[in-house]
Design a protein around this motif. Structure first.
Motif, PDB file in Angstrom:
ATOM      1  N   ILE A  71      50.361  49.290  36.061  1.00  0.00           N
ATOM      2  CA  ILE A  71      49.425  50.255  36.630  1.00  0.00           C
ATOM      3  C   ILE A  71      47.992  49.746  36.526  1.00  0.00           C
ATOM      4  O   ILE A  71      47.208  49.848  37.459  1.00  0.00           O
ATOM      5  N   ASP A  72      47.631  49.168  35.384  1.00  0.00           N
ATOM      6  CA  ASP A  72      46.242  48.762  35.192  1.00  0.00           C
ATOM      7  C   ASP A  72      45.889  47.466  35.908  1.00  0.00           C
ATOM      8  O   ASP A  72      44.719  47.163  36.098  1.00  0.00           O
ATOM      9  N   GLY A  73      46.885  46.688  36.339  1.00  0.00           N
ATOM     10  CA  GLY A  73      46.630  45.481  37.094  1.00  0.00           C
ATOM     11  C   GLY A  73      46.209  44.286  36.254  1.00  0.00           C
ATOM     12  O   GLY A  73      45.914  43.239  36.799  1.00  0.00           O
ATOM     13  N   THR A  74      46.174  44.411  34.940  1.00  0.00           N
ATOM     14  CA  THR A  74      45.788  43.282  34.100  1.00  0.00           C
ATOM     15  C   THR A  74      46.998  42.385  33.882  1.00  0.00           C
ATOM     16  O   THR A  74      48.120  42.852  33.778  1.00  0.00           O
ATOM     17  N   ARG A  75      46.731  41.093  33.826  1.00  0.00           N
ATOM     18  CA  ARG A  75      47.810  40.136  33.604  1.00  0.00           C
ATOM     19  C   ARG A  75      47.608  39.477  32.255  1.00  0.00           C
ATOM     20  O   ARG A  75      46.490  39.118  31.892  1.00  0.00           O
ATOM     21  N   THR A  76      48.697  39.277  31.555  1.00  0.00           N
ATOM     22  CA  THR A  76      48.632  38.574  30.283  1.00  0.00           C
ATOM     23  C   THR A  76      48.565  37.078  30.559  1.00  0.00           C
ATOM     24  O   THR A  76      48.913  36.627  31.655  1.00  0.00           O
ATOM     25  N   PRO A  77      48.128  36.297  29.590  1.00  0.00           N
ATOM     26  CA  PRO A  77      48.104  34.837  29.793  1.00  0.00           C
ATOM     27  C   PRO A  77      49.482  34.282  30.159  1.00  0.00           C
ATOM     28  O   PRO A  77      49.593  33.358  30.945  1.00  0.00           O
ATOM     29  N   ARG A  78      50.515  34.875  29.615  1.00  0.00           N
ATOM     30  CA  ARG A  78      51.880  34.433  29.939  1.00  0.00           C
ATOM     31  C   ARG A  78      52.172  34.676  31.407  1.00  0.00           C
ATOM     32  O   ARG A  78      52.760  33.822  32.093  1.00  0.00           O
TER      33      ARG A  78
END
Length: 81
Positions: free
Chosen positions: A32-39
């Motif tokens: 939902i928030d659209g943030t991506r983890t480094p992975r």
């Protein structure tokens, strides 16, 4: 992942029969928030590189085939002919 069932045209075109869809094995949860983890970023970058290499291989084979086939020049391949 999703599952696909291969059927004959007669099975697909039959009317009046209900087909059931296989249930998901795990719940779908979009970010939902659209943030991506480094992975996720690494996986996306790796996927993009693999896909780019795949397209390059296909394009190279097309060029090689166009050189082998008589009366086939690069101008025709650009127009989709």
């Amino acid at each position: 992942g999703q599952f696909y069932v291969m059927m004959t045209p007669q099975d697909v075109l039959q009317t009046g029969t209900q087909r059931t869809i296989a249930p998901r094995t795990h719940p779908y949860s979009p970010k939902i928030d659209g943030t991506r983890t480094p992975r996720d970023e690494r996986r996306r970058a790796q996927h993009n590189e693999v896909e780019r290499r795949r397209r390059d291989k296909i394009n190279n084979w097309i060029v090689q085939l166009s050189k082998i086939i008589p009366d086939c020049n690069a101008d025709n391949s650009k127009t989709g002919a």
